[in-house]
Design an enzyme around this catalytic site. Structure first.
Site, PDB file in Angstrom:
ATOM      1  N   GLY A  44     -16.945 -30.535 -43.741  1.00 45.39           N
ATOM      2  CA  GLY A  44     -16.210 -30.684 -44.987  1.00 45.39           C
ATOM      3  C   GLY A  44     -14.729 -30.850 -44.702  1.00 45.39           C
ATOM      4  N   GLN A  49      -5.914 -30.721 -46.134  1.00 46.76           N
ATOM      5  CA  GLN A  49      -5.973 -30.584 -44.672  1.00 46.76           C
ATOM      6  C   GLN A  49      -5.413 -31.791 -43.932  1.00 46.76           C
ATOM      7  OE1 GLN A  49     -10.286 -29.266 -44.909  1.00 46.76           O
ATOM      8  NE2 GLN A  49      -9.609 -28.219 -43.071  1.00 46.76           N
ATOM      9  N   CYS A  91     -13.247 -23.557 -39.775  1.00 45.50           N
ATOM     10  CA  CYS A  91     -12.444 -24.535 -40.505  1.00 45.50           C
ATOM     11  C   CYS A  91     -11.714 -25.442 -39.519  1.00 45.50           C
ATOM     12  CB  CYS A  91     -11.429 -23.783 -41.367  1.00 45.50           C
ATOM     13  SG  CYS A  91     -10.365 -24.841 -42.330  1.00 45.50           S
ATOM     14  N   LEU A  92     -11.669 -26.738 -39.809  1.00 50.97           N
ATOM     15  CA  LEU A  92     -10.958 -27.670 -38.921  1.00 50.97           C
ATOM     16  C   LEU A  92      -9.466 -27.350 -38.840  1.00 50.97           C
ATOM     17  CD1 LEU A  92     -12.587 -31.122 -39.842  1.00 50.97           C
ATOM     18  CD2 LEU A  92     -12.986 -29.767 -37.784  1.00 50.97           C
ATOM     19  N   HIS A 134     -15.459 -23.147 -50.037  1.00 50.19           N
ATOM     20  CA  HIS A 134     -14.469 -23.167 -48.958  1.00 50.19           C
ATOM     21  C   HIS A 134     -13.476 -24.321 -49.183  1.00 50.19           C
ATOM     22  CE1 HIS A 134     -13.409 -22.950 -44.482  1.00 50.19           C
ATOM     23  NE2 HIS A 134     -12.923 -24.123 -44.849  1.00 50.19           N
ATOM     24  N   GLU A 135     -14.002 -25.497 -49.525  1.00 50.58           N
ATOM     25  CA  GLU A 135     -13.133 -26.672 -49.698  1.00 50.58           C
ATOM     26  C   GLU A 135     -12.269 -26.553 -50.954  1.00 50.58           C
ATOM     27  OE1 GLU A 135     -12.810 -28.425 -47.154  1.00 50.58           O
ATOM     28  OE2 GLU A 135     -14.644 -27.824 -46.139  1.00 50.58           O
ATOM     29  N   HIS A 138      -9.250 -24.575 -50.310  1.00 51.90           N
ATOM     30  CA  HIS A 138      -8.168 -25.372 -49.696  1.00 51.90           C
ATOM     31  C   HIS A 138      -7.268 -25.976 -50.766  1.00 51.90           C
ATOM     32  CE1 HIS A 138      -8.817 -25.372 -45.409  1.00 51.90           C
ATOM     33  NE2 HIS A 138     -10.083 -25.703 -45.511  1.00 51.90           N
TER      34      HIS A 138
HETATM   35 NI    NI Z   1     -11.579 -25.521 -44.078  1.00 47.54          NI
END
Ligand code: NI
Length: 171
Positions: A44, A49, A91-92, A134-135, A138
């Site tokens: 995701g 991000q 998470c990235l 989660h997204e 963000h």
């Molecule tokens: Ni993330």
């Protein structure tokens, strides 16, 4: 390919705005976000991000090796039920760190727009539910590490320092 913003970049703490018009720029951005997510093997990615403060999310869980891209524009959780006591996340934007997050909802109902400006409703009580939460976090300037218990937050700080040192050494 877009550059991924990494913790503690302050842009990850800002709030995204609603997309007002789904034009060529937004469609191109969604394509680039998906490309970036696949490149880094993520499941995701939120626009936040990649440094863009607009409510855009791409998700692909690649279940059984099959691609199934979901794009969410202006997502809003309109209903939810039940709570997971713990759920492991990564998470990235916090590369290399995984931990258990508390209090994710089990079942959610999300309203969003697709790239053709159709209003969609998605209901899920599977893994996808937690990924969407989660997204959406963000887009509100929140990271999964904010949802750790006080003890785990201390562990994160220590581990993160260690990870950064290892990274410096490797360079
Ligand atoms: Ni993330």
């Amino acid at each position: 390919m877009l550059e991924i913003k990494v913790y503690p970049d302050s842009i990850l703490r800002r709030k995204a705005k609603d997309v007002e018009k789904i034009d060529d720029r937004i469609v191109k951005l969604l394509d680039e976000m998906a490309e970036t997510m696949y490149h880094f093997n993520g499941i995701g990615l939120a626009a936040e991000q990649v440094g863009i403060l607009e409510k855009l999310i791409v998700i692909d869980l690649r279940r059984e090796g099959k691609n199934e891209l979901i794009e969410l524009i202006n997502p809003v959780i309109i209903d939810s039920e039940g709570t997971y006591e713990e759920h492991e996340e990564g998470c990235l934007s916090v590369p290399g760190y995984y931990d258990t997050v508390k209090d994710r909802k089990k079942w959610i109902k999300v309203k969003y727009l697709d790239r053709n400006e159709n209003e969609k409703i998605l209901e899920t009580d599977e893994f996808l539910s937690v990924v969407i939460q989660h997204e959406i976090d963000h887009l509100n300037g929140k990271l999964f590490i904010d949802r750790l218990s006080p003890t785990r937050k201390m562990v994160f700080k220590k581990e993160w320092k260690k990870l950064q040192k290892e990274k410096e050494k490797a360079q």
